[in-house]
Design a protein around this motif. Structure first.
Motif, PDB file in Angstrom:
ATOM      1  N   GLU A  87       0.796  -1.215   0.000  1.00  0.00           N
ATOM      2  CA  GLU A  87       0.000   0.000   0.000  1.00  0.00           C
ATOM      3  C   GLU A  87       0.837   1.279   0.000  1.00  0.00           C
ATOM      4  O   GLU A  87       0.289   2.371   0.021  1.00  0.00           O
ATOM      5  CB  GLU A  87      -0.943   0.004   1.202  1.00  0.00           C
ATOM      6  N   GLU A  88       2.143   1.148  -0.037  1.00  0.00           N
ATOM      7  CA  GLU A  88       3.002   2.330  -0.070  1.00  0.00           C
ATOM      8  C   GLU A  88       3.458   2.568  -1.504  1.00  0.00           C
ATOM      9  O   GLU A  88       3.881   1.643  -2.192  1.00  0.00           O
ATOM     10  CB  GLU A  88       4.209   2.129   0.837  1.00  0.00           C
ATOM     11  N   LEU A  89       3.358   3.810  -1.946  1.00  0.00           N
ATOM     12  CA  LEU A  89       3.780   4.150  -3.300  1.00  0.00           C
ATOM     13  C   LEU A  89       5.305   4.152  -3.392  1.00  0.00           C
ATOM     14  O   LEU A  89       5.987   4.629  -2.486  1.00  0.00           O
ATOM     15  CB  LEU A  89       3.237   5.529  -3.682  1.00  0.00           C
ATOM     16  N   THR A  90       5.823   3.625  -4.477  1.00  0.00           N
ATOM     17  CA  THR A  90       7.268   3.604  -4.687  1.00  0.00           C
ATOM     18  C   THR A  90       7.731   4.970  -5.191  1.00  0.00           C
ATOM     19  O   THR A  90       6.929   5.789  -5.637  1.00  0.00           O
ATOM     20  CB  THR A  90       7.656   2.532  -5.720  1.00  0.00           C
ATOM     21  N   ALA A  91       9.035   5.194  -5.163  1.00  0.00           N
ATOM     22  CA  ALA A  91       9.596   6.450  -5.668  1.00  0.00           C
ATOM     23  C   ALA A  91       9.274   6.617  -7.154  1.00  0.00           C
ATOM     24  O   ALA A  91       8.956   7.720  -7.619  1.00  0.00           O
ATOM     25  CB  ALA A  91      11.100   6.491  -5.436  1.00  0.00           C
ATOM     26  N   TYR A  92       9.317   5.534  -7.898  1.00  0.00           N
ATOM     27  CA  TYR A  92       8.990   5.574  -9.325  1.00  0.00           C
ATOM     28  C   TYR A  92       7.528   5.984  -9.535  1.00  0.00           C
ATOM     29  O   TYR A  92       7.223   6.828 -10.382  1.00  0.00           O
ATOM     30  CB  TYR A  92       9.257   4.211  -9.968  1.00  0.00           C
ATOM     31  N   GLU A  93       6.622   5.410  -8.756  1.00  0.00           N
ATOM     32  CA  GLU A  93       5.207   5.748  -8.879  1.00  0.00           C
ATOM     33  C   GLU A  93       4.955   7.207  -8.491  1.00  0.00           C
ATOM     34  O   GLU A  93       4.153   7.895  -9.127  1.00  0.00           O
ATOM     35  CB  GLU A  93       4.363   4.804  -8.018  1.00  0.00           C
ATOM     36  N   LEU A  94       5.643   7.674  -7.465  1.00  0.00           N
ATOM     37  CA  LEU A  94       5.504   9.078  -7.069  1.00  0.00           C
ATOM     38  C   LEU A  94       5.951  10.014  -8.187  1.00  0.00           C
ATOM     39  O   LEU A  94       5.340  11.062  -8.411  1.00  0.00           O
ATOM     40  CB  LEU A  94       6.283   9.355  -5.785  1.00  0.00           C
ATOM     41  N   ARG A  95       7.018   9.637  -8.909  1.00  0.00           N
ATOM     42  CA  ARG A  95       7.468  10.447 -10.052  1.00  0.00           C
ATOM     43  C   ARG A  95       6.420  10.441 -11.165  1.00  0.00           C
ATOM     44  O   ARG A  95       6.183  11.455 -11.808  1.00  0.00           O
ATOM     45  CB  ARG A  95       8.814   9.946 -10.578  1.00  0.00           C
ATOM     46  N   LEU A  96       5.780   9.290 -11.398  1.00  0.00           N
ATOM     47  CA  LEU A  96       4.725   9.216 -12.416  1.00  0.00           C
ATOM     48  C   LEU A  96       3.533  10.098 -12.051  1.00  0.00           C
ATOM     49  O   LEU A  96       2.894  10.700 -12.921  1.00  0.00           O
ATOM     50  CB  LEU A  96       4.242   7.772 -12.597  1.00  0.00           C
ATOM     51  N   LEU A  97       3.222  10.173 -10.758  1.00  0.00           N
ATOM     52  CA  LEU A  97       2.065  10.930 -10.292  1.00  0.00           C
ATOM     53  C   LEU A  97       2.338  12.422 -10.121  1.00  0.00           C
ATOM     54  O   LEU A  97       1.402  13.219 -10.033  1.00  0.00           O
ATOM     55  CB  LEU A  97       1.568  10.355  -8.958  1.00  0.00           C
ATOM     56  N   GLU A  98       3.603  12.808 -10.078  1.00  0.00           N
ATOM     57  CA  GLU A  98       3.978  14.195  -9.776  1.00  0.00           C
ATOM     58  C   GLU A  98       3.258  15.248 -10.623  1.00  0.00           C
ATOM     59  O   GLU A  98       2.814  16.259 -10.090  1.00  0.00           O
ATOM     60  CB  GLU A  98       5.494  14.346  -9.907  1.00  0.00           C
ATOM     61  N   PRO A  99       3.082  15.048 -11.931  1.00  0.00           N
ATOM     62  CA  PRO A  99       2.393  16.084 -12.716  1.00  0.00           C
ATOM     63  C   PRO A  99       0.919  16.301 -12.314  1.00  0.00           C
ATOM     64  O   PRO A  99       0.341  17.322 -12.660  1.00  0.00           O
ATOM     65  CB  PRO A  99       2.459  15.553 -14.157  1.00  0.00           C
ATOM     66  N   TYR A 100       0.339  15.375 -11.581  1.00  0.00           N
ATOM     67  CA  TYR A 100      -1.075  15.458 -11.215  1.00  0.00           C
ATOM     68  C   TYR A 100      -1.282  15.938  -9.777  1.00  0.00           C
ATOM     69  O   TYR A 100      -2.409  16.062  -9.335  1.00  0.00           O
ATOM     70  CB  TYR A 100      -1.750  14.101 -11.414  1.00  0.00           C
ATOM     71  N   ALA A 101      -0.186  16.214  -9.082  1.00  0.00           N
ATOM     72  CA  ALA A 101      -0.267  16.638  -7.680  1.00  0.00           C
ATOM     73  C   ALA A 101      -0.510  18.140  -7.592  1.00  0.00           C
ATOM     74  O   ALA A 101      -0.195  18.896  -8.509  1.00  0.00           O
ATOM     75  CB  ALA A 101       1.026  16.280  -6.945  1.00  0.00           C
ATOM     76  N   ARG A 102      -1.073  18.556  -6.474  1.00  0.00           N
ATOM     77  CA  ARG A 102      -1.216  19.982  -6.198  1.00  0.00           C
ATOM     78  C   ARG A 102       0.179  20.520  -6.002  1.00  0.00           C
ATOM     79  O   ARG A 102       0.879  20.108  -5.098  1.00  0.00           O
ATOM     80  CB  ARG A 102      -2.043  20.164  -4.931  1.00  0.00           C
ATOM     81  N   GLY A 103       0.587  21.407  -6.856  1.00  0.00           N
ATOM     82  CA  GLY A 103       1.965  21.885  -6.834  1.00  0.00           C
ATOM     83  C   GLY A 103       2.176  23.016  -5.856  1.00  0.00           C
ATOM     84  O   GLY A 103       1.267  23.417  -5.118  1.00  0.00           O
ATOM     85  N   PRO A 104       3.373  23.568  -5.858  1.00  0.00           N
ATOM     86  CA  PRO A 104       3.670  24.694  -4.972  1.00  0.00           C
ATOM     87  C   PRO A 104       2.829  25.906  -5.352  1.00  0.00           C
ATOM     88  O   PRO A 104       2.304  26.003  -6.460  1.00  0.00           O
ATOM     89  CB  PRO A 104       5.156  24.949  -5.197  1.00  0.00           C
ATOM     90  N   GLU A 105       2.719  26.836  -4.435  1.00  0.00           N
ATOM     91  CA  GLU A 105       1.854  27.995  -4.625  1.00  0.00           C
ATOM     92  C   GLU A 105       2.199  28.804  -5.874  1.00  0.00           C
ATOM     93  O   GLU A 105       1.342  29.403  -6.493  1.00  0.00           O
ATOM     94  CB  GLU A 105       1.912  28.875  -3.390  1.00  0.00           C
ATOM     95  N   SER A 106       3.459  28.789  -6.267  1.00  0.00           N
ATOM     96  CA  SER A 106       3.881  29.596  -7.407  1.00  0.00           C
ATOM     97  C   SER A 106       3.586  28.938  -8.742  1.00  0.00           C
ATOM     98  O   SER A 106       3.849  29.502  -9.779  1.00  0.00           O
ATOM     99  CB  SER A 106       5.373  29.865  -7.318  1.00  0.00           C
ATOM    100  N   ARG A 107       3.016  27.748  -8.729  1.00  0.00           N
ATOM    101  CA  ARG A 107       2.806  26.978  -9.964  1.00  0.00           C
ATOM    102  C   ARG A 107       1.987  27.704 -10.988  1.00  0.00           C
ATOM    103  O   ARG A 107       1.004  28.294 -10.827  1.00  0.00           O
ATOM    104  CB  ARG A 107       2.142  25.668  -9.597  1.00  0.00           C
TER     105      ARG A 107
END
Length: 191
Positions: A171-191
């Motif tokens: 149930e824990e996301l791997t570093a690779y999966e986190l990189r795949l999901l990064e474009p869909y995450a709520r980004g920093p305020e300056s985004r």
């Protein structure tokens, strides 16, 4: 409720199994979706006319909580309806920009007033779940499906207590999966 991101049949094919318990597979997929939504802090699914209650920050920009933004139906500041293109503009990254002259009648008109109630009715999300998000969902559900019996991390005998390790349950996301999901995450305020 949005449609599941993947079907039990897709999970069966992902795991290369001859058959699968559809109810258990649907539960594993739903759990994977919950974990991914929690990690991203995003709904992902398309939502129409969602209401966001925000608070003015004294600056020109406010961030909507969900993205991508597909439409903004209305923006009210302290109960007053604002006009798109004159009072504010928005972009797909969920940024509301307050428009206006920096000083107007002795106050900052081009900023969201500090502590003002800002109510936004907007639509957001993806009409079709992005392929990368669906793939991570299948991978996460697949790991949880395969590793359920090896998940015990601690065990007690008196009053029977069992502790589970998220990494060992899959149930824990791997570093690779986190990189795949990064474009869909709520980004920093300056985004």
């Amino acid at each position: 409720m949005a449609s599941p991101w993947a079907t039990p049949e897709e999970l069966r094919k992902h795991l290369r199994l001859p058959a699968i318990d559809e109810a258990a597979a649907a539960a594993a997929i739903a759990a994977a979706e919950t974990i991914i939504r929690g990690e991203l802090r995003q709904d992902i699914d398309a939502v129409t006319d969602d209401t966001a209650l925000l608070v003015g920050n004294g600056r020109r920009l406010l961030n909507l909580p969900q993205m991508p933004v597909t439409a903004v139906a209305s923006v009210h500041q302290d109960g007053v309806l604002l006009t798109h293109g004159t009072d504010y503009r928005w972009n797909r990254f969920g940024i509301l920009t307050r428009l206006g002259e920096p000083l107007w009648r002795g106050r900052l008109a081009g900023c969201w007033p500090l502590d003002a109630d800002v109510t936004v009715v907007y639509s957001h999300g993806y009409p079709v779940v992005p392929a990368a998000v669906k793939q991570v969902c299948l991978q996460l559900a697949g790991r949880a499906w395969v590793r359920t019996s090896t998940a015990v991390a601690t065990e007690s005998l008196g009053d029977r207590s069992i502790g589970y390790d998220k990494d060992r349950t899959g149930e824990e996301l791997t570093a690779y999966e986190l990189r795949l999901l990064e474009p869909y995450a709520r980004g920093p305020e300056s985004r």
